[in-house]
Design a protein around this motif. Sequence first.
Motif, short mmCIF file in Angstrom:
data_model
loop_
_atom_site.label_atom_id
_atom_site.label_comp_id
_atom_site.label_asym_id
_atom_site.label_seq_id
_atom_site.Cartn_x
_atom_site.Cartn_y
_atom_site.Cartn_z
N UNK A 179 20.39 -11.04 0.33
CA UNK A 179 21.49 -10.16 0.72
C UNK A 179 21.24 -9.57 2.10
N UNK A 180 22.32 -9.24 2.77
CA UNK A 180 22.23 -8.63 4.09
C UNK A 180 21.56 -7.26 4.00
N UNK A 181 21.84 -6.53 2.93
CA UNK A 181 21.20 -5.23 2.74
C UNK A 181 19.68 -5.36 2.67
N UNK A 182 19.21 -6.40 1.99
CA UNK A 182 17.77 -6.63 1.90
C UNK A 182 17.17 -6.85 3.28
N UNK A 183 17.85 -7.64 4.08
CA UNK A 183 17.36 -7.92 5.42
C UNK A 183 17.27 -6.65 6.25
N UNK A 184 18.30 -5.82 6.16
CA UNK A 184 18.29 -4.58 6.94
C UNK A 184 17.20 -3.62 6.48
N UNK A 185 16.92 -3.63 5.20
CA UNK A 185 15.85 -2.76 4.69
C UNK A 185 14.46 -3.24 5.12
N UNK A 186 14.30 -4.55 5.22
CA UNK A 186 12.99 -5.12 5.53
C UNK A 186 12.65 -5.11 7.02
N UNK A 187 13.70 -5.23 7.88
CA UNK A 187 13.44 -5.53 9.28
C UNK A 187 14.08 -4.53 10.23
N UNK A 188 13.49 -4.44 11.41
CA UNK A 188 14.00 -3.56 12.46
C UNK A 188 15.14 -4.22 13.23
N UNK A 189 15.24 -5.53 13.16
CA UNK A 189 16.33 -6.27 13.81
C UNK A 189 16.51 -7.59 13.06
N UNK A 190 17.69 -8.17 13.24
CA UNK A 190 18.05 -9.43 12.55
C UNK A 190 18.70 -10.36 13.55
#
Length: 489
Positions: free
Chosen positions: A227-238
């Motif tokens: 999920x996009x939410x997971x990515x935003x929680x894990x990383x400072x940028x995507x």
Amino acid sequence: MPERMQKFVSIDRGLAAKRAAKERVQDHREILPDFAAEPAAAQASRCEQCGIAYCHIYCPLHNNIPDWLKLTAEGRLEEAYHLAQETNNFPEICGRICPQDRLCEAQWACTLEQSGHGAVTIGAIERHIGETAWKEGWVKPRRPEKRTGQSIGIVGAGPAGMAAAEELRAFGHEVHLYDRYQRMGGLMSYGIPEFKMEQYVVARRARLLTDAGITFNGGQILGDNLSFNQLQERHDAIILAYGAHRPRQLGLNGEKLAGVIPAMDYLVASSRAQIGESEAPKINAAGKRVIVIGGGDTAMDCVRTAVRQGAASVICLYRRNRANMPGSEREVAHAEEEGAIFEWQSQPEALSGVPVEIIASQLESVRRNGAIRTVRAHRTDLVADGDGGRLIPRKKPFSEFEIAADMVVNALGFLVDDAGPLTGGRVGMSERGRVAADRTTRMTAADGVFVAGDARLGPSLAVHAIREGRETAAMACRYLEQARAVVSA
């Protein structure tokens, strides 16, 4: 060893001996071997060392081509490699799969080609430089000298994602690559047949990235199990670098018949079998009358794959003529040598056969062989569009014809998946059907979310994707540096 450059008068253009068509269609190995050292140096010495190097200008990566040609001619291969690596993360890959005849070796890019002496064999020499570097141990993982403490997630491990990952890791960021496939490479691994580039070439680059400390997460599909939410929680940028995979529709009656196959489904099935992810290709042209619709390099890959799988016949339909096709003339020539037939200025208008809903009641052999039976097409005349653009195909009166088919491959191109549903509406699409982003910063409407490669450009070449990955990585680094400055203040 050549003593100076500009030997195009005394040395003819040449390539390593291509494998005979009858031999090469029996397997999926590359059809051209690498240059030996002496022939590579001799071919490099043909370079005219132009004052204005158009080969450098027309290369999407702006490689320092005249300089590494001179170094090759002088036998200074290690220096040549490091110079090539400065602008290109994967020189030995581009040397194999770039359409040099449309880029650095084209008539408008190589003065020798324009003057009738034959272009310098830039691609083959680039491949030789890269292969020599691997053999000699000059290729090293780019491990960071410092750590920033910041993390970036990249969705898509194709050429754009891999290039961005290497640049970001070298800068000191923690980098995670996510991809739907179980291997890095994207379509370099799953969409480019091995007769153009064997998979060890991509696999060793993938190992180099993991050796540098990049984390690869395979089997991850954005909007599905990622999920996009997971990515935003894990990383400072995507960075969204997920490419363009969705096939364009043929827009023909009968295109939903069984046996009508999207090109990438076909190529991925073949590649998975070749690299051992399946025992046999799930889509197989063996014994079938195959029609490929399209005139780009993907169409040529499908044509040549079908030949190797033992198709009864392989015909490519393209609505324009040979001079106006988008694909590489080199690939067309290879396909013709291998037995494919091209029907130029031929436009399909309908497909016919057994409808899909009837198949369930048929015998297993019918289901296996598919439902398509006939392609109806017409000839075209090419007319000017009035604005100086490409010639437009128009139906030629009373020119209809039919071709029997057991399998039809749709190679008309690809579309970018809509980023809206994948990101919960935080990233939008442009009017041209690409992920919308600022042209300079590459940032989307979502803060800290960037886009690179085909997702931003639309379907393009691997060399364009590599450039995109490098440039977007630089923009992401700038963003993260500004974020660190704010925290420090």
